[in-house]
Design a protein around this motif. Structure first.
Motif, mmCIF file in Angstrom:
data_model
loop_
_atom_site.group_PDB
_atom_site.id
_atom_site.type_symbol
_atom_site.label_atom_id
_atom_site.label_comp_id
_atom_site.label_asym_id
_atom_site.label_seq_id
_atom_site.Cartn_x
_atom_site.Cartn_y
_atom_site.Cartn_z
ATOM 1 N N ALA A 63 0.854 -1.195 0.000
ATOM 2 C CA ALA A 63 0.000 0.000 0.000
ATOM 3 C C ALA A 63 0.886 1.239 0.000
ATOM 4 O O ALA A 63 1.905 1.288 0.689
ATOM 5 C CB ALA A 63 -0.895 0.001 1.231
ATOM 6 N N THR A 64 0.499 2.232 -0.804
ATOM 7 C CA THR A 64 1.234 3.494 -0.841
ATOM 8 C C THR A 64 0.250 4.606 -1.207
ATOM 9 O O THR A 64 -0.963 4.384 -1.200
ATOM 10 C CB THR A 64 2.439 3.400 -1.820
ATOM 11 O OG1 THR A 64 3.225 4.591 -1.727
ATOM 12 C CG2 THR A 64 1.984 3.227 -3.270
ATOM 13 N N ALA A 65 0.757 5.798 -1.523
ATOM 14 C CA ALA A 65 -0.141 6.893 -1.903
ATOM 15 C C ALA A 65 -0.610 6.706 -3.345
ATOM 16 O O ALA A 65 0.141 6.219 -4.192
ATOM 17 C CB ALA A 65 0.587 8.226 -1.742
ATOM 18 N N GLY A 66 -1.856 7.112 -3.629
ATOM 19 C CA GLY A 66 -2.394 6.984 -4.984
ATOM 20 C C GLY A 66 -1.679 7.884 -5.973
ATOM 21 O O GLY A 66 -1.547 7.545 -7.154
ATOM 22 N N HIS A 67 -1.166 9.027 -5.499
ATOM 23 C CA HIS A 67 -0.512 9.943 -6.433
ATOM 24 C C HIS A 67 0.870 9.433 -6.866
ATOM 25 O O HIS A 67 1.544 10.074 -7.667
ATOM 26 C CB HIS A 67 -0.439 11.370 -5.854
ATOM 27 C CG HIS A 67 0.611 11.580 -4.819
ATOM 28 N ND1 HIS A 67 0.362 11.583 -3.474
ATOM 29 C CD2 HIS A 67 1.938 11.811 -4.934
ATOM 30 C CE1 HIS A 67 1.490 11.789 -2.817
ATOM 31 N NE2 HIS A 67 2.458 11.930 -3.671
ATOM 32 N N PHE A 115 -4.516 6.883 -2.272
ATOM 33 C CA PHE A 115 -4.171 5.518 -1.884
ATOM 34 C C PHE A 115 -4.008 4.613 -3.101
ATOM 35 O O PHE A 115 -4.822 4.657 -4.029
ATOM 36 C CB PHE A 115 -5.281 4.958 -0.982
ATOM 37 C CG PHE A 115 -4.975 3.603 -0.408
ATOM 38 C CD1 PHE A 115 -3.974 3.454 0.537
ATOM 39 C CD2 PHE A 115 -5.668 2.477 -0.824
ATOM 40 C CE1 PHE A 115 -3.667 2.210 1.064
ATOM 41 C CE2 PHE A 115 -5.369 1.222 -0.306
ATOM 42 C CZ PHE A 115 -4.370 1.095 0.644
ATOM 43 N N GLY A 116 -2.969 3.784 -3.101
ATOM 44 C CA GLY A 116 -2.755 2.856 -4.210
ATOM 45 C C GLY A 116 -2.251 1.515 -3.712
ATOM 46 O O GLY A 116 -1.643 1.422 -2.635
ATOM 47 N N ASN A 130 -3.743 20.018 -11.261
ATOM 48 C CA ASN A 130 -2.476 19.580 -11.850
ATOM 49 C C ASN A 130 -2.775 18.468 -12.844
ATOM 50 O O ASN A 130 -3.933 18.235 -13.178
ATOM 51 C CB ASN A 130 -1.487 19.152 -10.758
ATOM 52 C CG ASN A 130 -2.010 17.994 -9.926
ATOM 53 O OD1 ASN A 130 -2.775 17.161 -10.421
ATOM 54 N ND2 ASN A 130 -1.607 17.940 -8.677
ATOM 55 N N PHE A 131 -1.761 17.780 -13.320
ATOM 56 C CA PHE A 131 -2.004 16.783 -14.372
ATOM 57 C C PHE A 131 -2.839 15.605 -13.878
ATOM 58 O O PHE A 131 -3.357 14.837 -14.668
ATOM 59 C CB PHE A 131 -0.690 16.310 -15.004
ATOM 60 C CG PHE A 131 0.187 15.525 -14.067
ATOM 61 C CD1 PHE A 131 0.138 14.140 -14.067
ATOM 62 C CD2 PHE A 131 1.062 16.183 -13.213
ATOM 63 C CE1 PHE A 131 0.958 13.418 -13.206
ATOM 64 C CE2 PHE A 131 1.873 15.456 -12.350
ATOM 65 C CZ PHE A 131 1.821 14.081 -12.347
ATOM 66 N N ARG A 132 -3.012 15.488 -12.560
ATOM 67 C CA ARG A 132 -3.877 14.437 -12.036
ATOM 68 C C ARG A 132 -5.303 14.949 -11.803
ATOM 69 O O ARG A 132 -6.133 14.264 -11.250
ATOM 70 C CB ARG A 132 -3.321 13.882 -10.733
ATOM 71 C CG ARG A 132 -2.077 13.050 -10.916
ATOM 72 C CD ARG A 132 -1.762 12.223 -9.683
ATOM 73 N NE ARG A 132 -0.696 11.288 -9.963
ATOM 74 C CZ ARG A 132 0.590 11.586 -9.911
ATOM 75 N NH1 ARG A 132 0.976 12.796 -9.587
ATOM 76 N NH2 ARG A 132 1.502 10.685 -10.200
ATOM 77 N N LEU A 172 1.355 8.779 4.541
ATOM 78 C CA LEU A 172 1.613 10.184 4.221
ATOM 79 C C LEU A 172 1.070 10.533 2.839
ATOM 80 O O LEU A 172 1.413 9.878 1.851
ATOM 81 C CB LEU A 172 3.126 10.423 4.247
ATOM 82 C CG LEU A 172 3.611 11.809 3.798
ATOM 83 C CD1 LEU A 172 3.171 12.880 4.782
ATOM 84 C CD2 LEU A 172 5.124 11.821 3.650
ATOM 85 N N THR A 173 0.236 11.574 2.746
ATOM 86 C CA THR A 173 -0.192 12.040 1.437
ATOM 87 C C THR A 173 0.695 13.161 0.922
ATOM 88 O O THR A 173 0.958 13.261 -0.267
ATOM 89 C CB THR A 173 -1.682 12.455 1.419
ATOM 90 O OG1 THR A 173 -1.976 13.078 0.170
ATOM 91 C CG2 THR A 173 -2.015 13.456 2.518
ATOM 92 N N GLY A 174 1.193 13.992 1.804
ATOM 93 C CA GLY A 174 2.064 15.084 1.382
ATOM 94 C C GLY A 174 2.111 16.118 2.485
ATOM 95 O O GLY A 174 1.495 15.935 3.547
ATOM 96 N N GLY A 175 2.839 17.197 2.238
ATOM 97 C CA GLY A 175 2.960 18.192 3.284
ATOM 98 C C GLY A 175 3.343 19.537 2.728
ATOM 99 O O GLY A 175 3.509 19.712 1.519
ATOM 100 N N LEU A 176 3.435 20.504 3.619
ATOM 101 C CA LEU A 176 3.909 21.834 3.264
ATOM 102 C C LEU A 176 5.120 22.101 4.148
ATOM 103 O O LEU A 176 5.051 21.938 5.363
ATOM 104 C CB LEU A 176 2.822 22.881 3.545
ATOM 105 C CG LEU A 176 1.536 22.746 2.728
ATOM 106 C CD1 LEU A 176 0.453 23.659 3.273
ATOM 107 C CD2 LEU A 176 1.798 23.061 1.257
#
Ligand SMILES: *[C@@H]1O[C@H](CO)[C@@H](O)[C@H](O)[C@H]1NC(C)=O
Ligand SMILES: *[C@@H]1O[C@H](CO)[C@@H](O)[C@H](O)[C@H]1NC(C)=O
Ligand SMILES: *[C@@H]1O[C@H](CO)[C@@H](O)[C@H](O)[C@H]1NC(C)=O
Ligand SMILES: *[C@@H]1O[C@H](CO)[C@@H](O)[C@H](O)[C@H]1NC(C)=O
Ligand SMILES: *[C@@H]1O[C@H](CO)[C@@H](O)[C@H](O)[C@H]1NC(C)=O
Ligand SMILES: *[C@@H]1O[C@H](CO)[C@@H](O)[C@H](O)[C@H]1NC(C)=O
Length: 415
Positions: free
Chosen positions: A233-237, A270-271, A338-340, A379-383
């Motif tokens: 399992a990882t992030a979908g992006h 999620f992917g 974005n491109f997604r 983790l999906t991402g951060g700033l």
């Protein structure tokens, strides 16, 4: 004369020995939690039990606090205290006098605060709805209990884009706090030093994965779909059309894993990568290889944290293991267009933690003890500020939101 010589020798020996011991104890790296709390490694169990105690009392307390007289709580492990944002101290006295709470009053600190939970929640709901329709670029929103206000965080570089400017303009009337990070590094010429090929084909949560085109993410956890199909399992992006390779820490890619079978960009990030190569073996543990003693942390369960101020940690191929404090148990992230496409995600945890881009998808966990952890999400991402290694926030896709969307998914845990 002789005895003096022996004494000197003994003293020399003691000196050398103590020198050796100090040097030795300095050699042992601080565990991620010891760094977060600024304590020694051997004090971690004590502070973990303080945190557990505070979270338990915080849970009892939250059932008693109404939304009009109070404005949120957070725990502070170092001070061994629960802070309660309070608008009405008469009500606070009544709560302290409740039988369920009376024995814990020494842990409670009712502090004066202007914003009630009712006001914050209703304004945050309005702001969330505006974010959903404007989809500002690189933006996160949440209620920060420590500062008793709503925070809207985004990138300095994109604050003037149309969607961001329009969003900021329309939510100004709710008086949130705007925070900007300098997100974009001008250019990164840093070439990391890499070891030669690693032959180990075990996959742990926090290891890297590299797609065919060079994109890097991190392994979230070992997942299973019936009947007995195993996935990473990882992030979908992190989606990519071709097979992924295992990318151990400080290493070049090794074994091929397989392709991503399914991915989601909304409402969760999620992917699932199918483990096609039977030579690679997933392990229900988190990678913590920089530790002297606890190089593998066993994933025992999926119990989530429940208090603001509690610790949560990340393991990822770029950052390795790092810990931070929970700032909100309910926030949103908005990707911008974005491109997604345009992606908006709700019900995320927000943690005060500086992450790096290849960490996406990595596990977010809390320690039960020095060897065992509870998986909370990925983790999906951060700033983050690119020019410091401290300031940043991350968004966590929680296990419960994953299990709500992906039916029949099993998180494989350690026995
Ligand atoms: C939890 O808090 C209570 C009340 O202060 C205290 O009696 C107890 O010893 C604490 N337990 C731990 C593990 O700190
Ligand atoms: C404060 O709480 C007390 C006790 O519940 C209540 O009687 C009083 O009306 C409250 N004060 C305000 C200003 O809401
Ligand atoms: C606390 O509760 C007791 C009875 O349970 C009551 O007699 C007392 O007046 C209460 N004190 C406050 C400050 O509410
Ligand atoms: C409550 O917290 C405030 C702010 O940190 C502090 O000044 C005060 O001493 C604390 N009160 C108690 C009873 O610990
Ligand atoms: C924000 O970014 C601009 C360039 O886009 C830069 O000139 C400015 O210094 C940045 N602001 C802060 C507070 O860092
Ligand atoms: C919270 O209180 C402060 C101080 O009164 C106020 O300026 C701010 O607008 C309030 N925040 C919200 C979201 O209402």
């Amino acid at each position: 004369m002789k005895s003096t010589y022996i004494l000197i020798n003994v003293l020399m020996f003691i000196f050398t020995l103590s020198n050796y011991l100090t040097v030795h104890s300095q050699d042992v790296p601080k565990e991620p939690l010891a760094k977060l709390w600024n304590i020694e490694n051997d004090e971690i169990p004590k502070y973990l039990s303080i945190e557990k105690n505070l979270s338990m009392v915080d849970g009892i307390l939250k059932l008693l606090l109404d939304d009009d007289n109070f404005g949120g709580t957070f725990i502070d492990v170092i001070q061994n205290m629960i802070f309660i944002n309070t608008l009405n101290f008469t009500k606070a006295e009544q709560i302290k006098n409740r039988t369920e709470i009376r024995q814990y009053t020494n842990l409670l600190n009712f502090t004066r605060a202007p914003n009630s939970t009712a006001i914050l929640n209703s304004r945050f709901q309005d702001i969330t709805n505006f974010a959903k329709s404007y989809i500002p670029k690189y933006c996160m929103g949440y209620i920060n209990s420590k500062i008793n206000n709503i925070v809207i965080a985004s990138c300095n570089e994109t604050r003037n884009e149309n969607s961001n400017a329009a969003f900021i303009n329309v939510i100004r009337m709710y008086y949130p706090i705007f925070t900007y990070y300098n997100c974009f590094e001008p250019s990164n010429n840093e070439i990391p030093s890499l070891k030669s090929y690693d032959t180990e084909d075990q996959i742990l949560a926090g290891d890297g994965i590299r797609d065919y085109y060079g994109g890097i993410c991190s392994v979230g956890f070992w997942a299973r779909l019936q009947p007995n199909k195993n996935f990473i399992a990882t992030a979908g992006h992190c989606d990519s059309s071709r097979s992924y390779y295992l990318l151990p820490w400080n290493s070049l890619p090794t074994a091929s894993i397989g392709p991503m079978q399914d991915y989601y960009l909304e409402p969760i990030d999620f992917g699932l990568i199918y483990i096609e190569n039977k030579d690679v073996q997933p392990v229900p543990s988190v990678r913590n290889a920089d530790s002297a003693q606890y190089k593998e942390l066993f994933i025992k369960d999926i119990i989530p944290v429940s208090s603001n101020g509690a610790h949560l940690c990340l393991s990822g191929v770029e950052s390795h293991v790092k810990c931070g404090y929970v700032v909100a148990l309910n926030g949103f992230t908005s990707s911008g267009t974005n491109f997604r496409g345009k992606n908006f995600r709700e019900n995320i945890f927000v943690v005060n933690l500086h992450s790096l881009s290849g960490d996406s998808g990595g596990p977010i966990f809390s320690y039960k003890n020095l060897m065992q952890v509870s998986l909370n999400g990925i983790l999906t991402g951060g700033l983050d500020n690119f020019n410091d290694n401290i300031n940043g926030i991350i968004g966590v896709i929680t296990i419960s939101s994953i299990l709500n969307v992906v039916k029949n998914l099993e998180v494989v845990t350690a026995p």
